[in-house]
Design a protein around this motif. Structure first.
Motif, PDB file in Angstrom:
ATOM      1  N   VAL A 177     -14.766 170.250 -68.425  1.00  0.00           N
ATOM      2  CA  VAL A 177     -15.875 169.473 -68.971  1.00  0.00           C
ATOM      3  C   VAL A 177     -16.492 170.168 -70.177  1.00  0.00           C
ATOM      4  CG1 VAL A 177     -17.664 170.499 -67.516  1.00  0.00           C
ATOM      5  CG2 VAL A 177     -17.885 168.117 -68.280  1.00  0.00           C
ATOM      6  N   GLU A 178     -16.394 171.486 -70.253  1.00  0.00           N
ATOM      7  CA  GLU A 178     -16.979 172.206 -71.379  1.00  0.00           C
ATOM      8  C   GLU A 178     -16.246 171.925 -72.688  1.00  0.00           C
ATOM      9  OE1 GLU A 178     -13.603 174.547 -69.935  1.00  0.00           O
ATOM     10  OE2 GLU A 178     -15.331 173.648 -68.931  1.00  0.00           O
ATOM     11  N   SER A 179     -15.019 171.388 -72.608  1.00  0.00           N
ATOM     12  CA  SER A 179     -14.249 171.103 -73.814  1.00  0.00           C
ATOM     13  C   SER A 179     -14.567 169.726 -74.392  1.00  0.00           C
ATOM     14  CB  SER A 179     -12.746 171.171 -73.499  1.00  0.00           C
ATOM     15  OG  SER A 179     -12.366 170.101 -72.649  1.00  0.00           O
ATOM     16  N   LEU A 180     -15.324 168.930 -73.669  1.00  0.00           N
ATOM     17  CA  LEU A 180     -15.611 167.566 -74.095  1.00  0.00           C
ATOM     18  C   LEU A 180     -16.730 167.561 -75.124  1.00  0.00           C
ATOM     19  CD1 LEU A 180     -14.662 164.702 -73.303  1.00  0.00           C
ATOM     20  CD2 LEU A 180     -16.673 164.567 -71.828  1.00  0.00           C
ATOM     21  N   ARG A 181     -16.583 166.740 -76.142  1.00  0.00           N
ATOM     22  CA  ARG A 181     -17.639 166.615 -77.136  1.00  0.00           C
ATOM     23  C   ARG A 181     -18.801 165.806 -76.571  1.00  0.00           C
ATOM     24  NH1 ARG A 181     -15.984 168.355 -82.108  1.00  0.00           N
ATOM     25  NH2 ARG A 181     -13.743 168.623 -82.364  1.00  0.00           N
ATOM     26  N   ALA A 182     -19.968 165.995 -77.161  1.00  0.00           N
ATOM     27  CA  ALA A 182     -21.199 165.414 -76.605  1.00  0.00           C
ATOM     28  C   ALA A 182     -21.172 163.894 -76.570  1.00  0.00           C
ATOM     29  CB  ALA A 182     -22.413 165.902 -77.410  1.00  0.00           C
ATOM     30  N   ILE A 183     -20.652 163.264 -77.617  1.00  0.00           N
ATOM     31  CA  ILE A 183     -20.717 161.798 -77.686  1.00  0.00           C
ATOM     32  C   ILE A 183     -19.845 161.137 -76.617  1.00  0.00           C
ATOM     33  CG2 ILE A 183     -20.139 159.800 -79.121  1.00  0.00           C
ATOM     34  CD1 ILE A 183     -21.256 161.335 -81.499  1.00  0.00           C
ATOM     35  N   PRO A 184     -18.557 161.488 -76.467  1.00  0.00           N
ATOM     36  CA  PRO A 184     -17.778 160.859 -75.387  1.00  0.00           C
ATOM     37  C   PRO A 184     -18.288 161.216 -73.999  1.00  0.00           C
ATOM     38  CG  PRO A 184     -16.483 162.556 -76.493  1.00  0.00           C
ATOM     39  CD  PRO A 184     -17.696 162.316 -77.328  1.00  0.00           C
ATOM     40  N   TRP A 185     -18.900 162.391 -73.832  1.00  0.00           N
ATOM     41  CA  TRP A 185     -19.475 162.782 -72.539  1.00  0.00           C
ATOM     42  C   TRP A 185     -20.570 161.794 -72.136  1.00  0.00           C
ATOM     43  CZ3 TRP A 185     -19.680 165.082 -68.064  1.00  0.00           C
ATOM     44  CH2 TRP A 185     -20.875 165.519 -67.513  1.00  0.00           C
ATOM     45  N   THR A 186     -21.454 161.475 -73.067  1.00  0.00           N
ATOM     46  CA  THR A 186     -22.529 160.527 -72.783  1.00  0.00           C
ATOM     47  C   THR A 186     -22.003 159.098 -72.749  1.00  0.00           C
ATOM     48  OG1 THR A 186     -24.104 162.001 -73.884  1.00  0.00           O
ATOM     49  CG2 THR A 186     -24.786 159.729 -73.566  1.00  0.00           C
ATOM     50  N   PHE A 187     -21.093 158.786 -73.675  1.00  0.00           N
ATOM     51  CA  PHE A 187     -20.520 157.444 -73.778  1.00  0.00           C
ATOM     52  C   PHE A 187     -19.850 157.034 -72.460  1.00  0.00           C
ATOM     53  CE2 PHE A 187     -18.204 154.733 -77.231  1.00  0.00           C
ATOM     54  CZ  PHE A 187     -18.455 153.579 -76.498  1.00  0.00           C
ATOM     55  N   ALA A 188     -19.091 157.942 -71.877  1.00  0.00           N
ATOM     56  CA  ALA A 188     -18.351 157.618 -70.651  1.00  0.00           C
ATOM     57  C   ALA A 188     -19.294 157.251 -69.517  1.00  0.00           C
ATOM     58  CB  ALA A 188     -17.470 158.798 -70.247  1.00  0.00           C
ATOM     59  N   TRP A 189     -20.405 157.988 -69.360  1.00  0.00           N
ATOM     60  CA  TRP A 189     -21.351 157.686 -68.284  1.00  0.00           C
ATOM     61  C   TRP A 189     -22.128 156.404 -68.557  1.00  0.00           C
ATOM     62  CZ3 TRP A 189     -20.422 159.679 -63.914  1.00  0.00           C
ATOM     63  CH2 TRP A 189     -19.958 160.994 -63.784  1.00  0.00           C
ATOM     64  N   ALA A 190     -22.380 156.100 -69.840  1.00  0.00           N
ATOM     65  CA  ALA A 190     -23.068 154.853 -70.168  1.00  0.00           C
ATOM     66  C   ALA A 190     -22.195 153.653 -69.816  1.00  0.00           C
ATOM     67  CB  ALA A 190     -23.428 154.827 -71.658  1.00  0.00           C
ATOM     68  N   GLN A 191     -20.879 153.802 -69.967  1.00  0.00           N
ATOM     69  CA  GLN A 191     -19.973 152.700 -69.672  1.00  0.00           C
ATOM     70  C   GLN A 191     -20.039 152.278 -68.211  1.00  0.00           C
ATOM     71  OE1 GLN A 191     -17.335 150.934 -71.723  1.00  0.00           O
ATOM     72  NE2 GLN A 191     -19.013 151.465 -73.097  1.00  0.00           N
ATOM     73  N   THR A 192     -20.199 153.231 -67.305  1.00  0.00           N
ATOM     74  CA  THR A 192     -20.212 152.908 -65.877  1.00  0.00           C
ATOM     75  C   THR A 192     -21.615 152.661 -65.344  1.00  0.00           C
ATOM     76  OG1 THR A 192     -20.357 155.237 -65.201  1.00  0.00           O
ATOM     77  CG2 THR A 192     -18.154 154.320 -65.531  1.00  0.00           C
ATOM     78  N   ARG A 193     -22.590 152.638 -66.232  1.00  0.00           N
ATOM     79  CA  ARG A 193     -23.996 152.360 -65.888  1.00  0.00           C
ATOM     80  C   ARG A 193     -24.616 153.461 -65.031  1.00  0.00           C
ATOM     81  NH1 ARG A 193     -23.789 146.586 -66.154  1.00  0.00           N
ATOM     82  NH2 ARG A 193     -25.976 146.374 -65.536  1.00  0.00           N
ATOM     83  N   ILE A 211     -19.595 146.516 -73.426  1.00  0.00           N
ATOM     84  CA  ILE A 211     -20.600 147.201 -72.610  1.00  0.00           C
ATOM     85  C   ILE A 211     -21.542 148.024 -73.489  1.00  0.00           C
ATOM     86  CG2 ILE A 211     -20.936 148.969 -70.839  1.00  0.00           C
ATOM     87  CD1 ILE A 211     -18.255 147.972 -69.619  1.00  0.00           C
ATOM     88  N   ALA A 212     -20.988 148.696 -74.491  1.00  0.00           N
ATOM     89  CA  ALA A 212     -21.835 149.480 -75.403  1.00  0.00           C
ATOM     90  C   ALA A 212     -22.840 148.590 -76.112  1.00  0.00           C
ATOM     91  CB  ALA A 212     -20.974 150.219 -76.416  1.00  0.00           C
ATOM     92  N   GLN A 213     -22.398 147.410 -76.540  1.00  0.00           N
ATOM     93  CA  GLN A 213     -23.310 146.480 -77.202  1.00  0.00           C
ATOM     94  C   GLN A 213     -24.337 145.938 -76.221  1.00  0.00           C
ATOM     95  OE1 GLN A 213     -23.677 145.300 -80.306  1.00  0.00           O
ATOM     96  NE2 GLN A 213     -22.044 146.444 -81.279  1.00  0.00           N
ATOM     97  N   GLY A 214     -23.876 145.587 -75.029  1.00  0.00           N
ATOM     98  CA  GLY A 214     -24.786 145.011 -74.044  1.00  0.00           C
ATOM     99  C   GLY A 214     -25.838 145.975 -73.530  1.00  0.00           C
ATOM    100  N   MET A 215     -25.447 147.241 -73.348  1.00  0.00           N
ATOM    101  CA  MET A 215     -26.381 148.257 -72.850  1.00  0.00           C
ATOM    102  C   MET A 215     -27.259 148.822 -73.962  1.00  0.00           C
ATOM    103  SD  MET A 215     -25.930 148.259 -69.713  1.00  0.00           S
ATOM    104  CE  MET A 215     -27.041 149.613 -69.373  1.00  0.00           C
ATOM    105  N   LYS A 216     -26.835 148.604 -75.211  1.00  0.00           N
ATOM    106  CA  LYS A 216     -27.537 149.175 -76.376  1.00  0.00           C
ATOM    107  C   LYS A 216     -27.595 150.687 -76.298  1.00  0.00           C
ATOM    108  CE  LYS A 216     -30.192 145.009 -77.360  1.00  0.00           C
ATOM    109  NZ  LYS A 216     -29.304 144.635 -78.464  1.00  0.00           N
ATOM    110  N   ASN A 217     -26.607 151.260 -75.620  1.00  0.00           N
ATOM    111  CA  ASN A 217     -26.428 152.712 -75.551  1.00  0.00           C
ATOM    112  C   ASN A 217     -24.932 152.991 -75.618  1.00  0.00           C
ATOM    113  OD1 ASN A 217     -29.033 152.470 -73.507  1.00  0.00           O
ATOM    114  ND2 ASN A 217     -29.073 154.277 -74.801  1.00  0.00           N
TER     115      ASN A 217
END
Length: 264
Positions: A82-98, A256-262
């Motif tokens: 997990v330490e190798s993951l960049r910040a944006i996909p780390w947050t993006f992935a959790w936003a996708q699953t709500r 989902i990104a558009q709908g969640m606005k995140n």
């Protein structure tokens, strides 16, 4: 134009309104909350050996690299943890699953721990310190966007049974965070001051986003069961089917990104 109006008004307000100087007692309390929250976050994300496998199974993190956005790979090291993951996909992935885990994990532990005096100070900070009140309001807004049934559906379709218990533990931490925010703010609604606007917006958007989440989870399940791109088992006919499903998955991520606005 509306965004420019909001930013201009906020800048002018901050320039001409006298700021609240935080008391030393508040600074000490923030230090305590920070230390407890950081320890709780690291205990789950770094110390639990189940976390990285769970994260990669329960979210579309592995599939985000297929999106035609950005100029850098989703990871610094494709084989890293997990330490190798960049910040944006780390947050993006959790936003996708709500789940929005990266926004709130550790907050509940920090706010709910401590003595009765600590809790009194936190309530005082919320009432008298605008900076702290805004932080709590932002956490409230993100927590109010989480959805237990959606995240549980991802777990049931995608996660190995041996890792399912971690999903339950994470959702329990979310309950703890919701209650901690309510206790500090003194409100009965987790949405905080944003609730009226969010409720009207969510009433319109959620039925559509919920459906996309269900479709996305099923697409992830079937795609992960198909042969890899370099596998001899992937026939031309299967490749066409796989490409179609990948296109549908990428559309679901954008929806989902558009709908969640995140997005992250």
């Amino acid at each position: 134009q509306r965004s420019l109006d909001i930013y201009t008004a906020a800048l002018l307000r901050e320039s001409f309104v006298k700021q609240v100087e935080p008391k030393q007692e508040w600074r000490d309390e923030m230090q305590r909350v920070s230390e407890v929250s950081c320890a709780a976050y690291r205990h789950t994300v770094r110390d639990d050996p189940r976390f990285v496998p769970y994260f990669r199974q329960a979210t579309p993190e592995l599939e985000l690299g297929r999106l035609n956005i950005g100029s850098r790979p989703a990871k610094r090291n494709p084989k890293g943890g997990v330490e190798s993951l960049r910040a944006i996909p780390w947050t993006f992935a959790w936003a996708q699953t709500r789940m929005h885990l990266s926004a709130w994990l550790g907050v509940g532990a920090g706010l709910s721990s401590g003595t009765e005096e600590d809790k009194r100070v936190l309530r005082e900070m919320y009432e008298e310190w605008p900076w702290f009140r805004e932080i709590i309001s932002l956490i409230s807004m993100l927590v109010s966007k989480t959805d237990f049934s959606i995240t549980k559906n991802y777990d049931e379709l995608l996660v190995d049974p041996s890792l399912m218990s971690l999903g339950d533990e994470v959702r329990n931490k979310l309950v703890e965070t919701r209650q901690a925010v309510i206790d500090v703010s003194g409100t009965q609604d987790i949405g905080g001051p944003h609730i009226q606007l969010m409720r009207a917006s969510s009433t319109i958007r959620n039925p559509y986003v919920d459906s996309i989440n269900v479709v996305q989870a099923e697409l992830l399940r079937v795609l992960r069961s198909m042969p890899e791109d370099d596998s001899p088992d992937l026939t031309p006919e299967l490749q066409k089917v796989k490409n179609t499903r990948i296109d549908a998955l990428l559309l679901s991520i954008k929806g989902i990104a558009q709908g969640m606005k995140n997005s992250g």
